[in-house]
Scaffold this motif. Structure first.
Motif, PDB file in Angstrom:
ATOM      1  N   TYR A  61       9.921  -8.356  11.206  1.00 43.87           N
ATOM      2  CA  TYR A  61       8.879  -9.147  11.825  1.00 43.87           C
ATOM      3  C   TYR A  61       7.608  -8.416  11.841  1.00 43.87           C
ATOM      4  O   TYR A  61       6.540  -8.935  11.307  1.00 43.87           O
ATOM      5  N   ALA A  62       7.679  -6.955  12.218  1.00 42.71           N
ATOM      6  CA  ALA A  62       6.363  -6.159  12.041  1.00 42.71           C
ATOM      7  C   ALA A  62       5.891  -6.200  10.613  1.00 42.71           C
ATOM      8  O   ALA A  62       4.631  -5.906  10.697  1.00 42.71           O
ATOM      9  N   ILE A  63       6.599  -5.694   9.588  1.00 40.64           N
ATOM     10  CA  ILE A  63       6.331  -5.801   8.182  1.00 40.64           C
ATOM     11  C   ILE A  63       5.583  -6.942   7.767  1.00 40.64           C
ATOM     12  O   ILE A  63       4.436  -6.892   7.112  1.00 40.64           O
ATOM     13  N   VAL A  64       6.246  -8.032   8.350  1.00 44.47           N
ATOM     14  CA  VAL A  64       5.730  -9.221   7.758  1.00 44.47           C
ATOM     15  C   VAL A  64       4.110  -9.641   8.442  1.00 44.47           C
ATOM     16  O   VAL A  64       3.170 -10.008   7.675  1.00 44.47           O
ATOM     17  N   GLU A  65       3.917  -9.256   9.657  1.00 40.54           N
ATOM     18  CA  GLU A  65       2.860  -9.388  10.619  1.00 40.54           C
ATOM     19  C   GLU A  65       1.700  -8.348   9.929  1.00 40.54           C
ATOM     20  O   GLU A  65       0.642  -8.748   9.820  1.00 40.54           O
ATOM     21  N   LEU A  66       1.979  -7.231   9.384  1.00 38.83           N
ATOM     22  CA  LEU A  66       1.343  -6.192   8.932  1.00 38.83           C
ATOM     23  C   LEU A  66       1.032  -6.292   7.530  1.00 38.83           C
ATOM     24  O   LEU A  66       0.090  -5.556   6.964  1.00 38.83           O
TER      25      LEU A  66
END
Length: 466
Positions: A61-66
């Motif tokens: 989730y963090a990678i997708v958001e960033l």
């Protein structure tokens, strides 16, 4: 507004404090963040397997958001590498070197340019534009790369974004939540934005001059993201001086056209960043074709890969901490599931509401509480996710006090965006940190004292003008 806090809220608050403590000690936070996500998952699902899956899914989730930020940084670095290796960058920035001759001029000129561009297009594309062109100039003038990142943060993600006078995305959200016209929020925010901006940037500049004088931080001799000096010397002699001068004019001209397109087509935020990123890719391709000719197919890929390596190397330490703090907002529902209490607005916002509900109401306490609520909601690294809450709380406090709804709303907006919009949260400062090649955690530590001093004085001013 009355939210019933449960174990999830208290665990989230506990680990937030632990993470901040670890940061203050200048230690790595990855393990604490992973444990935080795991324990939240255990408490919410009562399932060991679900909690373990939640840790991995939180990273995704963090990678997708960033990802958008990772990509723009990567392609800008890839483009910057070939421009620097061929000597084009040196020629391109030479006119600025005549204007910016010392660290003081570099700090204020870069900051003001960053603020102006951010007003019209928001900070993300502004960081890419300013960083790619002005970083080598500033470093040559004696301003450390860390200070360049800091001035871009404070003027762009701080002053420009917290006021948002042109695009008006932030004041629209807070005004709607507070039930007042946007014009009232903007009018009330002008003196507060000025106070916050002046105090913070001057304080940061004083600290910077002190540390430069004492040798605590030192200026680099040049910006160099690659290690093969022999290759650099060879590439600098491939193109003729006439060709290099032409490309040195074409490159900023293309970015200038981007600015015109953004203005005419009203491109902002992600769309504006995408335009800058696409232009950077085409510049990389063009220069590679001219320099490497028959080997360009392979070399273009190498430059892109080197950019991606740099981007993920910078983002790697930040992904675990971003994964934890994203759970404070929508990330919890998407990663762990619907386990929050009924009526919850997210762990972070619930804690902000709880704080607002336990304090007595008067002008002074109201201003301090609104600043605290704004700062707490900014911990998710967005800045925007919690400003509606700040507007709602400001409306309640203003009604109870009998005045100052617009001032309190503006104050909450400023606190949320300065903390979460890109000056104090490590993954929010990454665009500036990555462009300048500095540690995002060191950058947040550098920003911390000036921003806290600014928020303190701005809160006092808000009390006086309510």
């Amino acid at each position: 507004m009355d939210i019933q806090l449960n174990a999830l809220h208290y665990v989230y608050l506990l680990f937030t404090l632990l993470i901040l403590g670890v940061m203050i000690k200048k230690r790595d936070t990855s393990l604490v963040c992973i444990l935080g996500v795991f324990i939240l998952g255990i408490i919410a699902t009562s399932s060991l397997s679900q909690a373990i899956m939640g840790v991995f899914n939180s990273f995704i989730y963090a990678i997708v958001e960033l990802m958008g930020t990772i990509l723009i940084i990567s392609v800008i670095v890839g483009m910057s590498t070939i421009l620097t290796k061929t000597g084009i960058n040196e020629i391109m920035v030479s006119p600025f070197t005549k204007l910016i001759k010392n660290p003081t001029l570099a700090y204020w000129v870069i900051g003001i340019l960053m603020m102006i561009i951010s007003w019209f297009f928001w900070p993300s594309p502004a960081v890419a534009l300013i960083g790619a062109v002005m970083l080598p100039v500033a470093v040559s003038a004696g301003l450390p790369a860390l200070a360049v990142a800091m001035t871009m943060n404070l003027f762009g993600h701080g002053i420009a974004l917290s006021g948002d006078f042109i695009i008006q995305g932030a004041p629209k959200l807070t005004a709607d939540a507070a039930g007042i016209p946007v014009s009232q929020v903007i009018s009330a925010s002008i003196p507060l934005v000025i106070v916050m901006g002046v105090v913070t940037t001057i304080t940061a500049f004083i600290f910077l001059k002190r540390d430069l004088k004492s040798g605590k931080i030192k200026a680099e001799e040049k910006v160099n993201r690659f290690k093969n000096k022999e290759e650099e010397d060879i590439l600098k002699n491939i193109l003729t001086m006439k060709t290099k001068k032409t490309l040195a004019v074409v490159t900023p001209m293309l970015f200038g056209i981007d600015v015109i397109i953004m203005f005419v087509a009203n491109l902002q935020g992600g769309d504006a960043t995408a335009l800058i990123g696409g232009t950077a890719i085409f510049i990389l391709v063009l220069v590679s074709l001219l320099v490497h000719k028959g080997k360009a197919l392979e070399e273009i890929t190498k430059y892109l890969v080197s950019g991606f390596k740099f981007g993920f190397e910078i983002f790697g330490p930040v992904i675990p901490i971003a994964a934890f703090f994203y759970l404070g907002d929508d990330g919890f529902l998407k990663v762990i599931g619907e386990f929050l209490p009924e009526g919850s607005q997210g762990l972070v916002n619930d804690l902000g509401i709880a704080l607002a509900n336990i304090v007595p109401l008067n002008a002074g306490v109201g201003a301090v509480t609104i600043t605290s609520v704004g700062a707490i909601t900014g911990l998710d690294g967005s800045g925007f996710s919690g400003i509606s809450l700040a507007g709602s709380v400001a409306r309640l406090f203003g009604a109870a006090i009998g005045k100052g709804v617009a001032t309190l709303t503006a104050l909450g907006q400023i606190a949320a965006i300065w903390v979460g919009g890109g000056t104090l949260i490590p993954w929010a400062v990454i665009p500036a940190a990555a462009i300048c090649g500095v540690d995002p955690f060191e950058l947040t530590r550098r920003n911390f004292k000036p921003v806290v001093i600014g928020l303190t004085i701005t809160t006092i001013v808000a009390m006086l003008i309510m």
